[in-house]
Design an enzyme around this catalytic site. Structure first.
Site, PDB file in Angstrom:
ATOM      1  N   THR A   7       0.614  -1.232  -0.019  1.00  0.00           N
ATOM      2  CA  THR A   7       0.043   0.003   0.014  1.00  0.00           C
ATOM      3  C   THR A   7       0.731   1.321   0.005  1.00  0.00           C
ATOM      4  O   THR A   7       1.766   1.409   0.709  1.00  0.00           O
ATOM      5  CB  THR A   7      -1.084  -0.091   1.146  1.00  0.00           C
ATOM      6  OG1 THR A   7      -1.815  -1.100   1.273  1.00  0.00           O
ATOM      7  CG2 THR A   7      -1.631   1.311   1.371  1.00  0.00           C
ATOM      8  N   LYS A  39      -8.287  -0.160  -1.517  1.00  0.00           N
ATOM      9  CA  LYS A  39      -7.951   0.258   0.040  1.00  0.00           C
ATOM     10  C   LYS A  39      -8.704   1.485   0.452  1.00  0.00           C
ATOM     11  O   LYS A  39      -8.275   2.040   1.485  1.00  0.00           O
ATOM     12  CB  LYS A  39      -6.575   0.314   0.210  1.00  0.00           C
ATOM     13  CG  LYS A  39      -5.596  -0.875  -0.434  1.00  0.00           C
ATOM     14  CD  LYS A  39      -4.247  -0.839  -0.414  1.00  0.00           C
ATOM     15  CE  LYS A  39      -3.758  -2.226  -1.302  1.00  0.00           C
ATOM     16  NZ  LYS A  39      -2.582  -1.765  -1.570  1.00  0.00           N
ATOM     17  N   SER A 130       3.895   1.723   2.783  1.00  0.00           N
ATOM     18  CA  SER A 130       5.333   1.688   2.462  1.00  0.00           C
ATOM     19  C   SER A 130       5.756   2.742   1.357  1.00  0.00           C
ATOM     20  O   SER A 130       6.902   3.168   1.377  1.00  0.00           O
ATOM     21  CB  SER A 130       5.608   0.038   1.618  1.00  0.00           C
ATOM     22  OG  SER A 130       4.628  -0.130   0.750  1.00  0.00           O
TER      23      SER A 130
END
Length: 178
Positions: A7, A39, A130
């Site tokens: 993500t 997401k 990340s």
């Protein structure tokens, strides 16, 4: 057991718009498990944006709890976020969840963590996951040097992050509120 990494999620606020975008990649170690994950979620009939990074199961558990808090506090984003952060930090089961949430309504953007953090960005931009630092840097540069709307900045920032972070891809989902 290998760590699931996934993500990049970013929220960008500019003028009368807030946009939230997330990439679609879920990775296990060095393997891409899925490229089309969503997401970003709209809650309360499209009044509240949410995005998550971290363990998917943990994030869904937190989203469910967050929705309950929103119902309990009549859609008051800030109060529901404070109460979720308190529960997350103090509840024996919740405190082990590994995820981050970004939530936004027409007036407020917040990042909620399991350590009790509740962060409202000074500049209207917050990114997690990340690839979050890459997306954040790209969005800040675009805010300073372009007149692009929030939605365009969020999308382009995610594209840039996906070119740098191996745990992010360019399959972007985006939602916005005006």
């Amino acid at each position: 057991m290998e760590t699931i990494r996934s993500t990049t999620v970013i929220a960008v606020r500019r003028n009368d718009e807030v946009a939230m975008a997330g990439d679609g990649q879920v990775s296990l170690g060095e393997t891409v498990l899925k490229g089309t994950a969503s997401k970003i979620r709209l809650l309360r009939d499209g009044e509240i944006l949410t995005g998550f990074a971290g363990s998917t199961a943990d994030a869904f558990a937190l989203l469910t709890r967050f929705e309950s808090k929103l119902d309990e506090y009549n859609g008051n984003l800030f109060r529901a976020s404070v109460e979720l952060a308190k529960d997350w930090r103090t509840d024996r089961a919740l405190r082990h969840l590994e995820a981050l949430l970004v939530v936004a309504d027409r007036d407020t953007t917040l990042m909620i963590s399991g350590s009790g953090d509740l962060v409202e960005p000074d500049d209207g931009i917050i990114a997690i996951g990340s690839g979050g630092p890459f997306a954040l840097a790209a969005a800040r540069a675009m805010m300073r040097f372009t007149r692009k709307p929030a939605r365009a900045i969020a999308k382009e920032a995610l594209k840039i992050a996906s070119e740098i972070c191996v745990f992010s891809n360019s399959n972007i989902s985006i939602e916005s509120l005006r």
